[in-house]
Design a protein around this motif. Structure first.
Motif, PDB file in Angstrom:
ATOM      1  N   ILE A  23      63.923  29.710  23.725  1.00 46.19           N
ATOM      2  CA  ILE A  23      64.710  30.446  22.732  1.00 46.19           C
ATOM      3  C   ILE A  23      65.210  31.901  23.349  1.00 46.19           C
ATOM      4  N   GLU A  24      64.353  32.536  24.113  1.00 42.46           N
ATOM      5  CA  GLU A  24      64.677  33.758  24.778  1.00 42.46           C
ATOM      6  C   GLU A  24      66.051  33.537  25.729  1.00 42.46           C
ATOM      7  N   ALA A  25      66.162  32.324  26.393  1.00 45.49           N
ATOM      8  CA  ALA A  25      67.073  32.346  27.275  1.00 45.49           C
ATOM      9  C   ALA A  25      68.589  31.767  26.602  1.00 45.49           C
ATOM     10  N   GLY A  26      68.339  31.644  25.038  1.00 43.78           N
ATOM     11  CA  GLY A  26      69.362  30.864  24.445  1.00 43.78           C
ATOM     12  C   GLY A  26      69.722  29.706  24.636  1.00 43.78           C
ATOM     13  N   ALA A  27      68.811  28.757  25.202  1.00 39.47           N
ATOM     14  CA  ALA A  27      69.022  27.497  25.540  1.00 39.47           C
ATOM     15  C   ALA A  27      68.759  26.441  24.115  1.00 39.47           C
ATOM     16  N   ILE A  28      67.990  27.074  23.178  1.00 33.10           N
ATOM     17  CA  ILE A  28      67.740  26.343  21.984  1.00 33.10           C
ATOM     18  C   ILE A  28      67.770  27.575  21.138  1.00 33.10           C
ATOM     19  N   ARG A  29      67.907  26.910  19.753  1.00 33.18           N
ATOM     20  CA  ARG A  29      67.977  27.750  18.596  1.00 33.18           C
ATOM     21  C   ARG A  29      67.079  27.238  17.509  1.00 33.18           C
ATOM     22  N   GLU A  30      66.631  27.831  16.931  1.00 33.94           N
ATOM     23  CA  GLU A  30      65.937  27.458  15.464  1.00 33.94           C
ATOM     24  C   GLU A  30      66.956  27.337  14.185  1.00 33.94           C
ATOM     25  N   CYS A  31      66.991  26.303  13.718  1.00 38.32           N
ATOM     26  CA  CYS A  31      67.898  26.066  12.399  1.00 38.32           C
ATOM     27  C   CYS A  31      67.296  27.008  11.246  1.00 38.32           C
ATOM     28  N   GLU A  32      68.266  27.857  10.747  1.00 39.92           N
ATOM     29  CA  GLU A  32      67.636  28.913   9.767  1.00 39.92           C
ATOM     30  C   GLU A  32      67.013  28.232   8.397  1.00 39.92           C
TER      31      GLU A  32
END
Ligand SMILES: [Zn+2]
Length: 89
Positions: A23-32
């Motif tokens: 997440i920190e690296a921006g490789a994955i994201r969480e669906c809001e």
């Protein structure tokens, strides 16, 4: 009188740690809306996460184990949130 045992959702597992790195690296994201993780399919972000894992593994894991955990998490995460309609962003 019984004491309630408190369970804290800290990063007790290397998988949880690997997810936070991604997440920190921006490789994955969480669906809001749904909270699912989605792969952003960004090779540079993946590389950043793997470099970070190798350079700064959790205190109880080797660099190899940390990198393997990041790869494992990437393998289990789909490109999109499974609950979001495919058309919308
Ligand atoms: Zn969603």
């Amino acid at each position: 009188m019984l004491m309630m045992k408190e369970r804290r959702p800290v990063f007790r597992t290397i998988e949880g740690w690997a997810r936070s790195i991604l997440i920190e690296a921006g490789a994955i994201r969480e669906c809001e809306e749904h909270g699912w993780m989605a792969d952003r399919a960004d090779p540079h972000a993946r590389e950043r996460a793997l470099v970070a894992a190798r350079r700064d593994p959790p205190s109880d894991a080797s660099a190899e184990k940390a990198v393997a955990a990041v790869r494992d998490v990437l393998d289990t995460i789909g490109d999109t949130c499974p609950e979001c309609p495919a058309e919308s962003d």
